[in-house]
Design an enzyme around this catalytic site. Structure first.
Site, mmCIF file in Angstrom:
data_model
loop_
_atom_site.group_PDB
_atom_site.id
_atom_site.type_symbol
_atom_site.label_atom_id
_atom_site.label_comp_id
_atom_site.label_asym_id
_atom_site.label_seq_id
_atom_site.Cartn_x
_atom_site.Cartn_y
_atom_site.Cartn_z
ATOM 1 N N THR A 192 0.846 -1.192 0.000
ATOM 2 C CA THR A 192 0.000 0.000 0.000
ATOM 3 C C THR A 192 0.884 1.245 0.000
ATOM 4 O O THR A 192 1.878 1.313 0.722
ATOM 5 C CB THR A 192 -0.934 0.030 1.224
ATOM 6 N N PHE A 194 1.162 5.129 0.870
ATOM 7 C CA PHE A 194 0.615 6.177 1.712
ATOM 8 C C PHE A 194 1.212 7.512 1.295
ATOM 9 O O PHE A 194 2.348 7.568 0.811
ATOM 10 C CB PHE A 194 0.970 5.940 3.188
#
Length: 299
Positions: A192, A194
């Site tokens: 992921t 960010f």
């Protein structure tokens, strides 16, 4: 704050109060304690004070109102695509992207009992999407919730022997659940991305690769996007991300969210952005920051 499950509220209040004592060190994140964004905040800023927020808007508001110096927000995942609608949230916030951070995500299936016959699994829609093959193969019904750790807290306080949550293993320890299966994501390289948001724009030193994120709205005429993107091709600027979305209800004003390698001040970047502006109704830079690289661990 009261939107969190009751068994998470005590820790949420303590973390919020601690962050309020040193707001410049506070880093807001969306989710309950134990969520992936909590882990990202701890990894990204080991000396920071993570502050839980129920929604992405709440994390952004914490920075806008000065109760947190920054926020860390997930925006995309390698398995399941876009996470937060940052192109809607960020422009109206007045905040700036000052950094990016990549984190490997591992999901754990957890329940009140290790021998439970699992029929439903509750989690954030992103986590459910990242584990969809695992759930489908076992006939487990996915149930969407606000975030991974809050789902774990909710399951822990319910009396349903067939309910489970999908969250980081830390959440099982925090809320008293039993881990059933680890690493249930559909691929081991589950990453992921960010972004870190702050009130003021960053001015990173040009001693390494930089990224610039911006949004733009092309004119509603034939070949407008083709001509707009040509400005980057002719100036040798690498675009690493391009997403479209509709602004308003007319479905005629298409806006784009883009990442490019480099930063304003570089002649090639300046030329490309100037040419882009000629073909657009608007161009707005959301931030320039150091380029990060995903940390991938493949089993």
């Amino acid at each position: 704050m009261d939107s969190f499950p009751k068994n998470a509220l005590g820790m949420v209040r303590k973390m919020t109060e601690k962050g309020a004592e040193k707001p410049e060190q506070a880093i807001a994140f969306q989710g309950a304690p134990g969520a992936n964004s909590h882990l990202a905040a701890l990894d990204y800023a080991p000396d920071g004070l993570p502050v839980p927020c129920f929604a992405f808007e709440d994390a952004i508001d914490a920075v806008k109102h000065g109760t947190a110096g920054s926020a860390i927000i997930p925006i995309e995942n390698s398995l399941n695509g876009r996470v937060a609608d940052i192109h809607f949230l960020l422009p109206e916030s007045g905040l700036h992207i000052v950094d990016e951070y990549f984190m490997q995500i591992s999901h754990c299936l957890m329940a009140r009992s290790a021998s439970a016959e699992i029929r439903t699994a509750m989690s954030h829609p992103q986590a459910l999407g990242q584990c969809r093959h695992y759930l489908r193969k076992r006939g487990i019904i996915p149930v969407a919730y606000a975030d991974t750790a809050a789902a774990a807290a909710f399951v822990a306080q319910q009396d349903d022997p067939h309910a489970a949550a999908i969250a980081p293993r830390l959440a099982a320890q925090i809320y008293g659940l039993q881990p059933i299966a680890d690493a249930i994501e559909d691929a081991p390289d589950n990453i992921t991305r960010f972004v870190v948001l702050a009130p003021e724009a960053a001015v990173p030193e040009p001693d390494g690769p930089l990224m610039t994120t911006f949004i733009f709205e092309v004119k509603n005429i034939p070949a407008a996007l083709y001509k707009a993107l040509g400005s980057f091709a002719t100036n040798g600027v690498n675009m690493t991300k391009l997403e479209s979305y509709q602004q308003g209800s007319s479905f005629a004003a298409t806006e784009f969210f883009a990442d490019i390698e480099g930063a304003p001040g570089d002649p090639a970047i300046d030329r490309a952005l100037a040419e882009l502006g000629y073909h657009c109704n608007s161009v707005r830079i959301l931030g320039t920051y150091r380029q990060a690289r995903p940390r991938t661990v493949i089993a």
